[in-house]
Design an enzyme around this catalytic site. Sequence first.
Site, PDB file in Angstrom:
ATOM      1  N   ASN A  99       0.808  -1.207   0.000  1.00  0.00           N
ATOM      2  CA  ASN A  99       0.000   0.000   0.000  1.00  0.00           C
ATOM      3  C   ASN A  99       0.846   1.264   0.000  1.00  0.00           C
ATOM      4  OD1 ASN A  99      -2.766   1.304   0.532  1.00  0.00           O
ATOM      5  ND2 ASN A  99      -1.470   2.191   2.130  1.00  0.00           N
ATOM      6  N   GLU A 100       0.677   2.072  -1.048  1.00  0.00           N
ATOM      7  CA  GLU A 100       1.263   3.417  -1.145  1.00  0.00           C
ATOM      8  C   GLU A 100       2.782   3.427  -0.995  1.00  0.00           C
ATOM      9  OE1 GLU A 100      -0.916   5.824   1.632  1.00  0.00           O
ATOM     10  OE2 GLU A 100      -2.760   5.735   0.456  1.00  0.00           O
TER      11      GLU A 100
ATOM     12  N   GLU B  16      -8.473   3.532  -3.146  1.00  0.00           N
ATOM     13  CA  GLU B  16      -8.684   4.078  -1.801  1.00  0.00           C
ATOM     14  C   GLU B  16      -9.070   5.532  -1.955  1.00  0.00           C
ATOM     15  OE1 GLU B  16      -5.839   3.306   1.370  1.00  0.00           O
ATOM     16  OE2 GLU B  16      -6.237   5.286   2.227  1.00  0.00           O
TER      17      GLU B  16
END
Length: 757
Positions: free
Chosen positions: A166-167, A252
């Site tokens: 994530n990210e 997201e």
Amino acid sequence: MTALALAGPATADAATSITIDGSQGGRTFDGIGAISGGGGNSRLLIDYPEPQRGQVLDYLFKPGYGADLQVLKLEIGGDANSTDGSEPSIEHTKGAVNCGGGYEWWLAEQAKARNPNIELYGLAWAAPGWIGKGNFWSQDMVDYLMTWLGCAKQHGLDISFLGGWNERGYDKGWYENLHATLAGKGYGGVKVVGADSGWEIADDMVKDPTFAKAVDIVGAHYPCHGGDGGDAVSCGTTSNALATGKPLWASENGSQDIDSGTAPLIRSITRGYLDAKMTAYLNWPLLAAIYPNLPYSTVGLAVAPSPWSGAYSTGKSTWATAQVTQFTKPGWHFIDSASGYLGTSGSYVTLTDGHDYSTVIETSTATAAQQVSFSVRGLNTSTAHVWTTSLGTGPDFQHSADVNGSSYTLTLQPNTIYTISTTTGQGKGTAVSPAEHGLALPYRDGFEYASGTEAKYLSDMQGSYEAQPCVGRSGQCLTQMAPIRPIEWQDDSDAFSLIGDQDWGNYTVSADVRLAKAGAVELMGRANAQSRPQSHQDAYYFRVSDTGAWSIVSGDTSGSLTTLASGTTTALGTNAWHTLSVTFQGSTITGSVDGHTAGTATDGRWTNGQAGIGVVGYATDQFDNLAITPGAGSPARQGPITSGMAGKCARAGAQVALATCDGSAAQTWTVRNGSLVNSGQCMDVTGQGTANGTLVELWDCNGGGNQQWTQATDGSLRSVQSGKCLDDPGFSTTDGTQLEIWDCNGGANQRWQLPAA
């Protein structure tokens, strides 16, 4: 033609004409979902009593009842904090797999039980430290994901989508390896999402066909105006992202309050497709089932901070989501020619399954009524139902009208969501939350839970605490399971866990402890506001090491740690059981080992807050027989804040305003750790302003100086940040006058009486 005005003035600005032609095309709709993870934001829900736990789950997942989510994204736990808590790994040490830990499997099972068609998506924020010797982009991580998929299968869960880190960017070779491994291990139907960050991955995809084949969906985070927490009045992608030919997702989005974030939520869905051809929207988070002192405590589609009382709340975001999900299904397609921007202000998208249609309209940026004329071709022209949700103070998810035939005109009011659909089966849940109350003391837990599971009410902030057989005594103990520092998503801290009520004041925390190796353990008390990262915690700590070195420490949301007292006491050693306790009574803090006082400190900074346990660093230390017992009296103070202007009080709301005293909940404040709290939020000087006239509002508590107030001898309330006084502008006596800060002058409009101790 049918003409219909909906709940407001019948006159309207310029009309928009929409032709809904079933022969026209558009991208395939992939669904609306939410994210359980990116922090322990679902943690407390599993500890809720029935029927309230089931009610919350119904509002999130049950078709025709609430948000009716179509996709559920799950954090693949890694024993490290990923915003507001730490999710447990399935494999804390290599080879020791626990498919029954945590709460995400339970949550996914509950979602599937309510909606068998919901699709599941896995993504890691952190990972156990053994993976790749600290390298996420490793074969170990690919193997770990295969193990996680195997655990899902044990739970009867099919995973539809899988991401990377994530990210944290992407590694081309790793994604290619993941895609190939999925096919080789029998998971060829799992679609790979890359890179759960920005659109940059598309730049490499258009250059490298091999890499492009390894990524099935391009997922970007916060791709609308303002980014994380932005207003989403427009959305964007890149030419390369479009050129990939892959589905584009807002994988997201959100990060906003369950009520005030509703307009950006619906704009992200409609304008996300119009501006960027995004076909899925995933809200972060699913809900805020976290303690209210943690970051983002009111975001998501529901709030559930009080498992002992069963209290919860839904918000307008729940119903904005329902305006899409209850009228569509993944696999429908958009009709591009029947999607666009309204002539005056607002946006709309139309979707169809080839027979029925649903048009979702938002007028969130409109300031006046406007007309929309519809013409329907090649699709169902029987009764279309009109459902509405007000983005203001009006009703949520209301069946407002019906229209018939192939053409009709609606007059739309501003600041409203409309869905016009020929589908049926919609509904609005009727369950009601009980009143919230505190967690009564004494509280005790002997941790007699099944091995590999979490303890009731304890919320891990870093590391992972699970029940395991005690070493050196019988029964079950709580063990910190991460033996080394994880691969982290945000900064490091002690491995600690919090429990309890923000209004606890004078009490004793005690626990039996066993050190597995040289190091130190800690008991925490009066833990209140936490900022990011999780080490930025307002709290007191009583720490004792294997050598007997002890300290009483004060921490705060800046990350500073101040040692208030220290010394040496009985050595704890390793592999031996001892009892630690720390008592908070007024401004006196007393730490004890095996019933003997180690030392005391005097400090009045923190007056209320939770208890906690922790390990300084990482070790598989054990805790048993946790007890929190009440002290004498309590510094908690609750009641009205009475103005020097006769008969007037401070009233909480989006604005903190003057109002006639009435004893209502909005006028019932708690004085806690220098903050003035109402409904879990703090009286806040807007934008940390220091200028005269800066307005005062209610905001999520964060421990900032603009949320700290001291009372002077003249009765004034002074902002710690600026030194200026809480002021009723112009000596007003008008209800609704928003309060401000101003140079202190001793006037009656600056005198306030706080609740008595």
